[in-house]
Scaffold this active site. Structure first.
Site, short mmCIF file in Angstrom:
data_model
loop_
_atom_site.label_atom_id
_atom_site.label_comp_id
_atom_site.label_asym_id
_atom_site.label_seq_id
_atom_site.Cartn_x
_atom_site.Cartn_y
_atom_site.Cartn_z
N ASP A 38 33.51 65.17 5.69
CA ASP A 38 34.34 64.26 6.48
C ASP A 38 34.03 64.38 7.97
O ASP A 38 33.62 65.44 8.44
CB ASP A 38 35.82 64.57 6.21
CG ASP A 38 36.74 63.41 6.60
OD1 ASP A 38 36.23 62.30 6.87
OD2 ASP A 38 37.96 63.63 6.63
N ASN A 86 37.25 54.26 -0.49
CA ASN A 86 36.42 53.88 0.67
C ASN A 86 36.00 52.41 0.65
O ASN A 86 35.52 51.88 1.66
CB ASN A 86 35.18 54.79 0.78
CG ASN A 86 35.49 56.19 1.28
OD1 ASN A 86 34.86 57.16 0.88
ND2 ASN A 86 36.49 56.33 2.16
C1 IPE Z 1 37.26 61.53 1.83
O1 IPE Z 1 37.20 61.19 3.17
C2 IPE Z 1 36.15 60.85 1.07
C3 IPE Z 1 34.81 61.33 1.39
C4 IPE Z 1 34.50 62.34 2.16
C5 IPE Z 1 33.74 60.64 0.73
P1 IPE Z 1 38.07 59.99 3.78
O2 IPE Z 1 37.76 59.97 5.22
O3 IPE Z 1 37.85 58.76 3.02
O4 IPE Z 1 39.56 60.51 3.51
P2 IPE Z 1 40.92 60.09 4.22
O5 IPE Z 1 41.01 58.58 4.16
O6 IPE Z 1 40.86 60.58 5.61
O7 IPE Z 1 41.97 60.78 3.41
C1 IPE Z 2 33.04 60.85 5.95
O1 IPE Z 2 33.21 60.49 7.26
C2 IPE Z 2 32.16 59.89 5.18
C3 IPE Z 2 32.88 59.06 4.21
C4 IPE Z 2 34.15 59.11 3.96
C5 IPE Z 2 32.10 58.09 3.47
P1 IPE Z 2 34.26 59.40 7.73
O2 IPE Z 2 33.59 58.08 7.76
O3 IPE Z 2 35.49 59.46 6.91
O4 IPE Z 2 34.56 59.89 9.21
P2 IPE Z 2 35.95 59.91 9.96
O5 IPE Z 2 36.93 60.63 9.08
O6 IPE Z 2 36.34 58.47 10.17
O7 IPE Z 2 35.67 60.63 11.23
MG MG Z 3 37.22 60.49 7.07
#
Ligand code: IPE
Ligand code: IPE
Ligand code: MG
Length: 264
Positions: A38, A86
């Site tokens: 993340d 997502n």
């Molecule tokens: C969790 O991260 C999913 C992945 C790392 C693929 P998200 O960024 O989607 O999670 P939330 O929305 O902050 O809970």
């Molecule tokens: C994790 O990074 C990747 C996925 C969830 C696909 P994020 O895209 O969630 O990054 P933040 O949480 O917005 O910083």
């Molecule tokens: Mg995230």
């Protein structure tokens, strides 16, 4: 995997011992590490870059960590790459994430194959474009017999959907007379999960400071140890991974029992 004895979930690896320069003893590595990768978006925003750039940089981290985990002798590494939730992101970002998966498989598969990595993909294939479905199938088929680490890519994965699917298939079997409700136990239930042949994660790492599972391996994480790190995924590296393993080694896993008391 049912919550087993500690010895079942650890194995000793002499590479780790020699690299870590531990004082005489052997160091165990967890058999299965799951990572919630993340923070890509925040990494990009902090640099005034588009979110996609964070995701691209995140793929570099994936390469480094996969290599490192393989060298350490970890048997299963599960990377949460795209959750079933997502899809709620803007369509351009979803498109970029799908393209990056394509890019990663096309560019890295041969290298992974040569290093003996077995690729497994968990999650729903339903909404994925046909070419990606084929790429994933080919990657699994090509590497199925490899002897090394199993890289489990959780893509379009959501634990609740997985659990609902398991319940549905058992209900169908009951209706069709193939199974009696009283015969359903944890092992039967587990045999309907996408991870049916993968041991439960011993350690789950989440980067970026968030402390939640976000629908990742809810059933399987029943006795996992959690390590939350503030580092954003694109900045995460082998040293951070080693640090998480150190924390893991200092935990006492009790599985509901009294443990050894050695760490108290
Ligand atoms: C969790 O991260 C999913 C992945 C790392 C693929 P998200 O960024 O989607 O999670 P939330 O929305 O902050 O809970
Ligand atoms: C994790 O990074 C990747 C996925 C969830 C696909 P994020 O895209 O969630 O990054 P933040 O949480 O917005 O910083
Ligand atoms: Mg995230």
């Amino acid at each position: 995997m049912a919550a087993g004895a500690l010895e079942d979930t650890m194995h000793v690896n002499s590479d780790v011992m020699s690299k870590d320069g531990d004082s005489g003893g052997t160091l165990a590595v967890p058999r299965h590490v799951g990572i919630i990768m993340d923070g890509n978006g925040r990494w990009a925003r902090a640099r005034g870059l588009p979110r996609g750039e964070g995701h691209r940089r995140g793929v570099q981290t994936v390469r480094e960590i996969v290599q490192h985990a393989g060298r350490l002798g970890i048997s299963y590494l599960t990377l949460f790459s795209f959750s079933s939730e997502n899809w709620n992101r803007p369509v351009e970002e979803v498109g970029e994430l799908l393209s990056l998966l394509r890019f990663f498989i096309r560019r890295d598969l041969m290298e992974l194959h040569k290093s003996g990595v077995r690729v497994r993909v968990i999650g729903s294939r339903d909404r994925l474009p046909d070419d990606i479905k084929r790429l994933l199938e080919d990657a699994e088929a090509l590497t199925a017999q490899n002897p090394g680490m199993t890289l489990v890519v959780a893509f379009n994965y959501g634990s609740r959907a997985e659990l609902v699917e398991a319940a549905r298939s058992l209900a169908q079997d009951a209706v069709d007379g193939r199974i009696r409700p009283e015969d359903i136990d944890e092992a039967t239930f587990e045999s309907r999960l996408l991870t049916r042949d993968i041991p439960d994660p011993d350690l789950i790492i989440r980067t970026s400071g968030e402390q939640r599972l976000s629908n990742f391996l809810l059933w399987q994480a029943a006795y996992a140890e959690f390590v939350f790190v503030d580092t954003l995924w694109p900045d995460f590296n082998a040293a951070h991974f080693d640090d998480a393993l150190r924390q893991f080694r200092n935990r006492e896993r009790r599985f509901g029992g009294l443990g050894t008391g050695a760490k108290r």
